[in-house]
Design a protein around this motif. Structure first.
Motif, PDB file in Angstrom:
ATOM      1  N   GLY A 146       0.803  -1.217   0.000  1.00 56.90           N
ATOM      2  CA  GLY A 146       0.000   0.000   0.000  1.00 56.90           C
ATOM      3  C   GLY A 146       0.835   1.266   0.000  1.00 56.90           C
ATOM      4  O   GLY A 146       0.433   2.290  -0.568  1.00 56.90           O
ATOM      5  N   LEU A 147       2.002   1.207   0.624  1.00 57.54           N
ATOM      6  CA  LEU A 147       2.885   2.374   0.687  1.00 57.54           C
ATOM      7  C   LEU A 147       3.760   2.516  -0.557  1.00 57.54           C
ATOM      8  O   LEU A 147       4.044   3.631  -0.999  1.00 57.54           O
ATOM      9  N   CYS A 148       4.205   1.398  -1.110  1.00 55.14           N
ATOM     10  CA  CYS A 148       5.198   1.440  -2.186  1.00 55.14           C
ATOM     11  C   CYS A 148       4.581   1.538  -3.576  1.00 55.14           C
ATOM     12  O   CYS A 148       5.195   2.116  -4.485  1.00 55.14           O
TER      13      CYS A 148
ATOM     14  N   ASP B  27      11.238  -6.242   9.802  1.00 54.10           N
ATOM     15  CA  ASP B  27      10.285  -5.704   8.830  1.00 54.10           C
ATOM     16  C   ASP B  27       9.498  -4.519   9.373  1.00 54.10           C
ATOM     17  O   ASP B  27       9.147  -3.604   8.619  1.00 54.10           O
ATOM     18  N   LEU B  28       9.215  -4.499  10.674  1.00 54.33           N
ATOM     19  CA  LEU B  28       8.452  -3.383  11.235  1.00 54.33           C
ATOM     20  C   LEU B  28       9.251  -2.079  11.248  1.00 54.33           C
ATOM     21  O   LEU B  28       8.689  -0.993  11.043  1.00 54.33           O
ATOM     22  N   LEU B  29      10.559  -2.151  11.491  1.00 53.85           N
ATOM     23  CA  LEU B  29      11.371  -0.934  11.477  1.00 53.85           C
ATOM     24  C   LEU B  29      11.408  -0.301  10.083  1.00 53.85           C
ATOM     25  O   LEU B  29      11.206   0.913   9.942  1.00 53.85           O
ATOM     26  N   PRO B  30      11.652  -1.083   9.005  1.00 53.72           N
ATOM     27  CA  PRO B  30      11.550  -0.484   7.668  1.00 53.72           C
ATOM     28  C   PRO B  30      10.138  -0.009   7.331  1.00 53.72           C
ATOM     29  O   PRO B  30       9.978   0.977   6.605  1.00 53.72           O
ATOM     30  N   LEU B  31       9.113  -0.685   7.872  1.00 53.84           N
ATOM     31  CA  LEU B  31       7.738  -0.245   7.614  1.00 53.84           C
ATOM     32  C   LEU B  31       7.502   1.124   8.244  1.00 53.84           C
ATOM     33  O   LEU B  31       6.872   2.006   7.628  1.00 53.84           O
ATOM     34  N   ARG B  32       7.998   1.316   9.467  1.00 57.63           N
ATOM     35  CA  ARG B  32       7.883   2.631  10.102  1.00 57.63           C
ATOM     36  C   ARG B  32       8.570   3.695   9.258  1.00 57.63           C
ATOM     37  O   ARG B  32       8.041   4.802   9.075  1.00 57.63           O
ATOM     38  N   HIS B  33       9.735   3.365   8.721  1.00 58.04           N
ATOM     39  CA  HIS B  33      10.468   4.312   7.876  1.00 58.04           C
ATOM     40  C   HIS B  33       9.715   4.578   6.580  1.00 58.04           C
ATOM     41  O   HIS B  33       9.737   5.701   6.061  1.00 58.04           O
ATOM     42  N   ALA B  34       9.033   3.555   6.052  1.00 57.95           N
ATOM     43  CA  ALA B  34       8.277   3.734   4.803  1.00 57.95           C
ATOM     44  C   ALA B  34       7.125   4.713   4.994  1.00 57.95           C
ATOM     45  O   ALA B  34       6.822   5.513   4.091  1.00 57.95           O
ATOM     46  N   PHE B  35       6.463   4.672   6.136  1.00 54.35           N
ATOM     47  CA  PHE B  35       5.419   5.656   6.409  1.00 54.35           C
ATOM     48  C   PHE B  35       6.002   7.062   6.399  1.00 54.35           C
ATOM     49  O   PHE B  35       5.419   7.994   5.835  1.00 54.35           O
TER      50      PHE B  35
ATOM     51  N   ALA C 224       8.701   8.039   4.839  1.00 56.72           N
ATOM     52  CA  ALA C 224       9.105   8.388   3.475  1.00 56.72           C
ATOM     53  C   ALA C 224       7.927   8.845   2.620  1.00 56.72           C
ATOM     54  O   ALA C 224       8.095   9.640   1.697  1.00 56.72           O
ATOM     55  N   ARG C 225       6.730   8.351   2.946  1.00 59.55           N
ATOM     56  CA  ARG C 225       5.529   8.778   2.229  1.00 59.55           C
ATOM     57  C   ARG C 225       4.856   9.971   2.897  1.00 59.55           C
ATOM     58  O   ARG C 225       3.751  10.362   2.513  1.00 59.55           O
ATOM     59  N   ASN C 226       5.504  10.535   3.913  1.00 58.13           N
ATOM     60  CA  ASN C 226       4.950  11.670   4.653  1.00 58.13           C
ATOM     61  C   ASN C 226       3.583  11.342   5.241  1.00 58.13           C
ATOM     62  O   ASN C 226       2.672  12.175   5.247  1.00 58.13           O
ATOM     63  N   GLN C 227       3.453  10.128   5.735  1.00 63.68           N
ATOM     64  CA  GLN C 227       2.213   9.691   6.366  1.00 63.68           C
ATOM     65  C   GLN C 227       2.521   9.268   7.795  1.00 63.68           C
ATOM     66  O   GLN C 227       3.558   8.622   8.050  1.00 63.68           O
ATOM     67  N   PRO C 228       1.649   9.596   8.740  1.00 65.18           N
ATOM     68  CA  PRO C 228       1.886   9.161  10.121  1.00 65.18           C
ATOM     69  C   PRO C 228       1.729   7.651  10.243  1.00 65.18           C
ATOM     70  O   PRO C 228       0.769   7.078   9.720  1.00 65.18           O
ATOM     71  N   ALA C 229       2.669   7.029  10.891  1.00 58.45           N
ATOM     72  CA  ALA C 229       2.559   5.590  11.136  1.00 58.45           C
ATOM     73  C   ALA C 229       1.455   5.334  12.146  1.00 58.45           C
ATOM     74  O   ALA C 229       1.218   6.150  13.046  1.00 58.45           O
ATOM     75  N   PRO C 230       0.737   4.217  12.037  1.00 60.57           N
ATOM     76  CA  PRO C 230      -0.304   3.903  13.023  1.00 60.57           C
ATOM     77  C   PRO C 230       0.278   3.883  14.431  1.00 60.57           C
ATOM     78  O   PRO C 230       1.365   3.331  14.645  1.00 60.57           O
ATOM     79  N   PRO C 231      -0.398   4.465  15.405  1.00 68.94           N
ATOM     80  CA  PRO C 231       0.116   4.427  16.790  1.00 68.94           C
ATOM     81  C   PRO C 231       0.402   3.013  17.268  1.00 68.94           C
ATOM     82  O   PRO C 231       1.356   2.802  18.026  1.00 68.94           O
ATOM     83  N   ALA C 232      -0.421   2.056  16.832  1.00 73.95           N
ATOM     84  CA  ALA C 232      -0.194   0.667  17.260  1.00 73.95           C
ATOM     85  C   ALA C 232       1.149   0.154  16.776  1.00 73.95           C
ATOM     86  O   ALA C 232       1.797  -0.652  17.461  1.00 73.95           O
ATOM     87  N   LEU C 233       1.594   0.585  15.597  1.00 70.18           N
ATOM     88  CA  LEU C 233       2.900   0.179  15.080  1.00 70.18           C
ATOM     89  C   LEU C 233       4.015   0.760  15.943  1.00 70.18           C
ATOM     90  O   LEU C 233       4.951   0.056  16.335  1.00 70.18           O
TER      91      LEU C 233
END
Length: 625
Positions: free
Chosen positions: A247-249, A292-300, A302-311
């Motif tokens: 969804g991000l990429c 995988d979660l650390l790169p996912l946080r970075h991907a959010f 990179a897309r200028n989107q707030p990462a979900p608080p649960a993440l």
């Protein structure tokens, strides 16, 4: 004994060791014989058997329902209904925190594919046309996790080779094996393709680019439908993480991203416990998820989107647990499927840990305790098995512990092998593969058995300890811990209680194993045999002394510990250490044998008898004064 255990007990053709303990692994799946009172099954035993059947029925019903609803037209799953268009382009590429090895790229280019301890040679074929030497080999092949090695080489030849292999897979996707379509394997493949996309697509022609986009969109659609059907625990969570990356990429995926964020938050809140442990109780799952979660946080970001608080909250909870499970040499304690610790990957993750404080000592939600004094560490499993659906890799290890001094591990569990996992899996899950008490030559948990059932539902734990009370305290600077479990109550009418006392200076660990009658059982324990096992790390040298109750344990740095069990004979048996990157290694275990009626209480002590020998620098004359 199941087929895997029979094979393991003979040892491999390469001389690999068999299971730890003569006959100790024989009963890993079969039910225990219930203890008797007045010539019949006790009320507690009947109640335990009924509860086991009810839990199993509920689990199988849920499993069948998920299989049916996931495949039903118009299944009411929000994520499954999201449309996934073929993207025009990729917006970002995630980081890859896993280390690549350029020498592996040379092997792959030469047609040598070595995965999971097996080697296959192409000989003019594509790797996807070969008959896989093992299921694990095929899983790694179709996951494409090995693309990072080609990227590490960074050459034009490696890039062309990566593109050709991805092209081979896309061409053969229509007849891909069932292993390739497995949700967990597909999730890893989607993440690998997205992560390595800049490397693969550089210099690619337009036709290959479009085929790549269509192929990745097709796989994401399959994952979207499998998000609720995938097995609980890590497999389901990695599917949802892969969808979040997609969804991000990928462009034109706003609906997918909104839907998957909701599912990701739900799963992280459910699967990552309050103390940061995993619902599966596996330390290794934390490492795999954070990679995988650390790169996912970075991907959010990179897309200028707030990462979900649960993440964000899940990552913050998991980080301290990494330090909880570490011994002084950096290796993780071997519980619930944990194998060899990849030091480079763990170091990469810990670099993201801002707190870097001392590890917590008490993880009650995950069911573990840690005792730490002056570099001497005890890590103990003090919890019941995970929920049935999340127990596919869980072990029957209640009240097992590991013990280390400085950078030397001394008492360990057998762990899980990175090679021939299918052969060793059920052997390693048995109680006898752990440093704890084994009653009646059986495991403290029952595993699902039966060909049809295991084919449908895997091999979960269907019953085991339910009540595991824990008490922790301190006295005169020493750390005290006491726990008990009722895993043998239904079968033998006995409760196993274990106590530890770690001295304030870390030089002594006192332990006690006690067996008492379970509630409703006859007050007099029967003559059922037991074995209290202490598996030693392969680096430990064992020396017999004149006293049969004492052995000396020598460590590579010159340090020595005495193991003393007053009034008992310490038996030395062969064991196997599975948690290596090279394959199983022979080692030794200390065993205390007895019967419940004759030896209801055992005490034992580990006492440091010689300090580590610190080499003096060359040319030193010592201190003056």
């Amino acid at each position: 004994m199941d087929a895997a255990a029979r094979h393991a007990s003979r040892g491999g053709a390469d001389g690999s060791p068999g299971p730890p303990g003569s006959g100790a692994m024989a009963n890993t799946t079969a039910g225990n014989m219930p203890w008797k009172a007045g010539g019949g099954r006790s009320r507690a035993a009947r109640r335990g058997a009924l509860m086991e059947r009810l839990r199993l029925a509920a689990f199988l019903t849920d499993r069948l329902w998920r299989l049916v609803t996931a495949r039903a037209p118009g299944a009411p799953l929000t994520l499954a209904q999201v449309v996934v268009p073929v993207p025009e382009r990729l917006l970002i590429a995630p980081q890859d925190l896993r280390t690549g090895d350029a020498t592996r790229a040379t092997e792959i280019y030469a047609g040598t594919f070595a995965f999971a301890g097996k080697v296959a040679f192409l000989e003019g074929k594509t790797p996807f046309e070969l008959e896989p030497p093992s299921r694990e080999w095929a899983q790694v092949l179709h996951s494409f996790s090995w693309l990072r090695h080609l990227r590490a080489a960074g050459t034009t030849i490696a890039r062309a080779n990566a593109r050709a292999l991805v092209g081979d897979w896309m061409r053969d996707a229509g007849r891909a094996r069932a292993i390739a379509a497995d949700p967990e394997v597909t999730a890893h493949r989607v993440i690998a393709w997205l992560t390595q996309a800049p490397f693969i697509l550089q210099d690619a022609d337009h036709e290959f680019y479009r085929r790549f986009m269509r192929a990745i969109a097709r796989q994401v659609r399959g994952l979207r439908k499998a998000a609720s059907d995938a097995p609980d625990g890590y497999p389901r969570l990695i599917v949802i993480i892969a969808l979040a990356f997609a969804g991000l990429c990928m462009s034109e995926q706003s609906r997918l991203l909104r839907a998957v964020q909701k599912r990701l938050s739900e799963e992280l809140e459910r699967q990552i416990l309050a103390d940061g442990g995993s619902i599966t109780r596996s330390p290794g799952v934390l490492i795999e998820l954070l990679l995988d979660l650390l790169p996912l946080r970075h991907a959010f970001a990179a897309r200028n989107q707030p990462a979900p608080p649960a993440l964000m909250n899940a990552i913050d909870r998991m980080m301290p647990m990494l330090r909880f499970f570490r011994h002084g040499d950096g290796s993780f304690a071997l519980f619930h499927g944990m194998g060899h610790t990849a030091a480079d990957e763990l170091a990469t993750i810990l670099a993201y840990d801002d707190a870097r404080g001392a590890p917590v000592a008490n993880a009650p939600h995950s069911g573990f305790q840690r005792l730490d004094a002056k570099g001497t560490v005890v890590i103990a499993d003090t919890g019941p098995p995970p929920p049935i659906a999340a127990s596919m890799e869980a072990h029957a290890s209640c009240l097992a512990f590991e013990f280390s001094s400085g950078r030397n591990r001394i008492i360990v569990n057998c762990g899980m092998s990175a090679i021939n996992r299918e052969v060793w899996r059920q052997v390693a899950r048995a109680t006898a593969a752990h440093s704890t008490a084994v009653v009646g030559d059986t495991s403290s948990c029952h595993f699902l058995h039966g060909t049809y059932l295991t084919r449908l539902a895997g091999v979960p734990i269907i019953s085991g300890p339910r009540d595991v009370p824990v008490q922790r305290g301190a006295r005169e600077g020493a750390i005290l811990l006491r726990a008990s479990h009722d895993g043998y109550a239904d079968a033998f009418g006995v409760i196993h209680q274990r106590s530890w006392r770690l001295a304030a200076d870390g030089s002594r660990l006192d332990g006690e194993d006690q067996f008492r009658a379970a509630e409703g059982a006859p007050s007099a324990l029967g003559r059922t045999p037991f074995a209290v096992r202490f598996h030693l790390h392969p680096q430990v040298q064992v020396e017999r002394l004149d006293d049969p109750s004492t052995v000396l344990l020598g460590l590579p740095n010159g340090e020595a510990w005495a193991f003393v069990a007053p009034g008992q004979q310490v038996v030395l048996e062969e064991s196997v250490f599975l948690a290596t990157s090279e394959g199983p290694r022979r080692t030794t275990q200390l065993v205390l044998l007895g019967t419940l009626a004759d030896d209801p209480r055992l005490v034992w002590t580990l006492l440091r008898t010689r300090e580590a020998q610190v080499p003096r620098p060359s040319g030193s004359r010592g201190s003056r004064g």
